[in-house]
Design a protein around this motif. Structure first.
Motif, PDB file in Angstrom:
ATOM      1  N   ALA A  26      26.350  29.201  24.902  1.00 28.64           N
ATOM      2  CA  ALA A  26      26.173  31.241  25.060  1.00 28.64           C
ATOM      3  C   ALA A  26      26.780  30.720  26.767  1.00 28.64           C
ATOM      4  O   ALA A  26      26.701  32.573  27.012  1.00 28.64           O
ATOM      5  CB  ALA A  26      24.799  30.887  25.347  1.00 28.64           C
ATOM      6  N   THR A  27      27.441  30.280  27.573  1.00 26.30           N
ATOM      7  CA  THR A  27      28.003  30.944  28.701  1.00 26.30           C
ATOM      8  C   THR A  27      28.753  30.981  28.893  1.00 26.30           C
ATOM      9  O   THR A  27      30.011  30.139  28.184  1.00 26.30           O
ATOM     10  CB  THR A  27      26.900  30.680  29.876  1.00 26.30           C
ATOM     11  N   SER A  28      29.491  31.716  29.542  1.00 28.96           N
ATOM     12  CA  SER A  28      31.522  31.616  30.063  1.00 28.96           C
ATOM     13  C   SER A  28      31.663  30.911  30.747  1.00 28.96           C
ATOM     14  O   SER A  28      31.054  31.537  31.903  1.00 28.96           O
ATOM     15  CB  SER A  28      32.175  32.729  29.137  1.00 28.96           C
ATOM     16  N   MET A  29      33.111  30.749  31.388  1.00 28.66           N
ATOM     17  CA  MET A  29      33.237  30.415  32.364  1.00 28.66           C
ATOM     18  C   MET A  29      34.579  31.709  33.300  1.00 28.66           C
ATOM     19  O   MET A  29      34.798  32.202  32.561  1.00 28.66           O
ATOM     20  CB  MET A  29      34.546  29.333  32.751  1.00 28.66           C
ATOM     21  N   GLN A  30      33.889  32.508  34.154  1.00 31.50           N
ATOM     22  CA  GLN A  30      34.483  33.799  35.037  1.00 31.50           C
ATOM     23  C   GLN A  30      35.510  32.963  36.190  1.00 31.50           C
ATOM     24  O   GLN A  30      34.749  32.371  36.763  1.00 31.50           O
ATOM     25  CB  GLN A  30      33.485  34.658  34.698  1.00 31.50           C
ATOM     26  N   LEU A  31      36.855  34.217  35.953  1.00 30.55           N
ATOM     27  CA  LEU A  31      37.844  33.716  37.645  1.00 30.55           C
ATOM     28  C   LEU A  31      38.049  36.251  37.408  1.00 30.55           C
ATOM     29  O   LEU A  31      38.415  36.304  36.457  1.00 30.55           O
ATOM     30  CB  LEU A  31      38.480  33.247  36.915  1.00 30.55           C
ATOM     31  N   TRP A  32      37.374  35.710  39.000  1.00 31.74           N
ATOM     32  CA  TRP A  32      37.116  36.944  39.238  1.00 31.74           C
ATOM     33  C   TRP A  32      38.326  37.421  39.564  1.00 31.74           C
ATOM     34  O   TRP A  32      37.760  36.820  41.615  1.00 31.74           O
ATOM     35  CB  TRP A  32      36.047  37.898  39.471  1.00 31.74           C
ATOM     36  N   GLY A  33      39.052  38.618  40.423  1.00 33.65           N
ATOM     37  CA  GLY A  33      40.107  38.932  41.148  1.00 33.65           C
ATOM     38  C   GLY A  33      41.660  38.012  41.193  1.00 33.65           C
ATOM     39  O   GLY A  33      41.446  37.972  42.634  1.00 33.65           O
ATOM     40  N   SER A  34      41.939  37.736  40.422  1.00 31.64           N
ATOM     41  CA  SER A  34      43.076  36.686  40.304  1.00 31.64           C
ATOM     42  C   SER A  34      44.164  37.637  41.092  1.00 31.64           C
ATOM     43  O   SER A  34      44.842  39.076  40.821  1.00 31.64           O
ATOM     44  CB  SER A  34      43.307  36.683  38.947  1.00 31.64           C
ATOM     45  N   THR A  35      44.854  36.835  41.593  1.00 34.49           N
ATOM     46  CA  THR A  35      45.915  37.344  42.031  1.00 34.49           C
ATOM     47  C   THR A  35      47.781  37.637  41.540  1.00 34.49           C
ATOM     48  O   THR A  35      48.552  38.182  42.459  1.00 34.49           O
ATOM     49  CB  THR A  35      45.920  37.168  44.141  1.00 34.49           C
ATOM     50  N   SER A  36      46.965  36.928  40.943  1.00 33.65           N
ATOM     51  CA  SER A  36      48.088  36.918  39.982  1.00 33.65           C
ATOM     52  C   SER A  36      48.187  37.451  38.423  1.00 33.65           C
ATOM     53  O   SER A  36      46.614  37.722  38.119  1.00 33.65           O
ATOM     54  CB  SER A  36      48.913  35.857  39.710  1.00 33.65           C
ATOM     55  N   ASN A  37      49.137  37.093  37.511  1.00 32.73           N
ATOM     56  CA  ASN A  37      48.464  38.208  36.463  1.00 32.73           C
ATOM     57  C   ASN A  37      48.173  36.510  35.186  1.00 32.73           C
ATOM     58  O   ASN A  37      48.295  36.564  34.042  1.00 32.73           O
ATOM     59  CB  ASN A  37      49.986  38.100  35.289  1.00 32.73           C
TER      60      ASN A  37
END
Length: 90
Positions: A26-37
């Motif tokens: 039901a939930t996902s792992m999130q990563l915001w504002g990565s400094t690379s692609n």
């Protein structure tokens, strides 16, 4: 089992948010504002609950509700939990 693995998501631009989704969760792992692609999602202490099909998508920015098309799926297997039978010899 008990080892660590990192799943990587990659997009076409820098500074986007990545979401790693496991099929059936039901939930996902999130990563915001990565400094690379790309974005790294470490999974520590691999176990049977780690097995499954994962896919990534990215958001242009955290204020947008637009999700970019999900990636192809990756199936994570924990081989020490899967019984692989040897062929029998006559």
């Amino acid at each position: 089992m008990g080892q660590n693995v990192t799943l990587w998501c990659r997009g076409p631009v820098h500074g986007v948010g990545y979401i790693l989704h496991k099929e059936g969760e039901a939930t996902s792992m999130q990563l915001w504002g990565s400094t690379s692609n790309d974005g790294a999602f470490p999974i520590t202490n691999i176990s049977g609950t780690s097995m499954g099909r994962y896919s990534c998508c990215y958001h242009p920015d955290w204020t947008s509700s637009i999700k970019i098309q999900p990636s192809n799926t990756l199936e994570l297997l924990v081989l020490s939990l899967i019984h692989i039978s040897e062929p029998t010899r006559p």
